[in-house]
Write an enzyme that holds these catalytic residues in place. Sequence first.
Site, PDB file in Angstrom:
ATOM      1  N   THR A  45       0.847  -1.191   0.000  1.00  0.00           N
ATOM      2  CA  THR A  45       0.000   0.000   0.000  1.00  0.00           C
ATOM      3  C   THR A  45       0.890   1.251   0.000  1.00  0.00           C
ATOM      4  OG1 THR A  45      -0.211  -0.103   2.398  1.00  0.00           O
ATOM      5  CG2 THR A  45      -1.936  -1.182   1.102  1.00  0.00           C
ATOM      6  N   THR A  47       1.650   4.440   1.577  1.00  0.00           N
ATOM      7  CA  THR A  47       2.532   4.934   2.644  1.00  0.00           C
ATOM      8  C   THR A  47       3.434   3.825   3.166  1.00  0.00           C
ATOM      9  OG1 THR A  47       0.920   6.621   3.260  1.00  0.00           O
ATOM     10  CG2 THR A  47       2.591   6.076   4.903  1.00  0.00           C
ATOM     11  N   CYS A  48       2.904   2.631   3.262  1.00  0.00           N
ATOM     12  CA  CYS A  48       3.673   1.496   3.760  1.00  0.00           C
ATOM     13  C   CYS A  48       4.860   1.191   2.851  1.00  0.00           C
ATOM     14  CB  CYS A  48       2.775   0.268   3.884  1.00  0.00           C
ATOM     15  SG  CYS A  48       1.305   0.541   4.885  1.00  0.00           S
ATOM     16  N   SER A  49       4.633   1.251   1.548  1.00  0.00           N
ATOM     17  CA  SER A  49       5.674   0.914   0.574  1.00  0.00           C
ATOM     18  C   SER A  49       6.596   2.074   0.235  1.00  0.00           C
ATOM     19  CB  SER A  49       5.029   0.423  -0.728  1.00  0.00           C
ATOM     20  OG  SER A  49       4.422  -0.828  -0.523  1.00  0.00           O
ATOM     21  N   LEU A  53       8.171   0.972   5.413  1.00  0.00           N
ATOM     22  CA  LEU A  53       9.157  -0.111   5.264  1.00  0.00           C
ATOM     23  C   LEU A  53      10.501   0.411   4.768  1.00  0.00           C
ATOM     24  CD1 LEU A  53      10.029  -3.074   5.333  1.00  0.00           C
ATOM     25  CD2 LEU A  53       8.911  -3.366   3.106  1.00  0.00           C
TER      26      LEU A  53
END
EC number: 1.11.1.27
Length: 157
Positions: A45, A47-49, A53
């Site tokens: 997703t 923001t996560c990617s 992370l």
Amino acid sequence: MIQVGSTLPEVDFSMIKDGELVNPKTGDLFNDKRVVMFAVPGAFTPTCSQAHLPGYVALADKLKAKGIDSIICLSVNDAFVMDAWGKANNADEIIMLADGNGYFAKQIGLDMSTSNFGGTRSVRYSMLVEDGVVKKLNIEDPGRFEVSDAQSMLDSL
């Protein structure tokens, strides 16, 4: 909801290790260790990617230099998705851990419903865990990414 001073509940997770599906328990991952864990609403997703992370990948060596034994990225996804996401982000120093049914997120009170987007997911957070006990806990407000990032965790160590 879990808080500083709480002991993590004993649950089964899943992950890919050396090409095989394994199911470590909480104790396997946290007992006798100093661990930074961060949780995201979903692998791959935005923001996560793009930020969450990658920040931990970039600062993994600095976190470990501060006495961190392992860094765990947790999401309510399956182990195969988490493994692919880790590989896509060169997350070799990060344990890509799956909470496939959201059981851990529910047990610690950090689950949320995203309705048709993905169902039950984890709230975005980071924590420092020493020997299974939460020492620091940074929970994001919905839609925010301000306190659970790698630099904030590093600065707090």
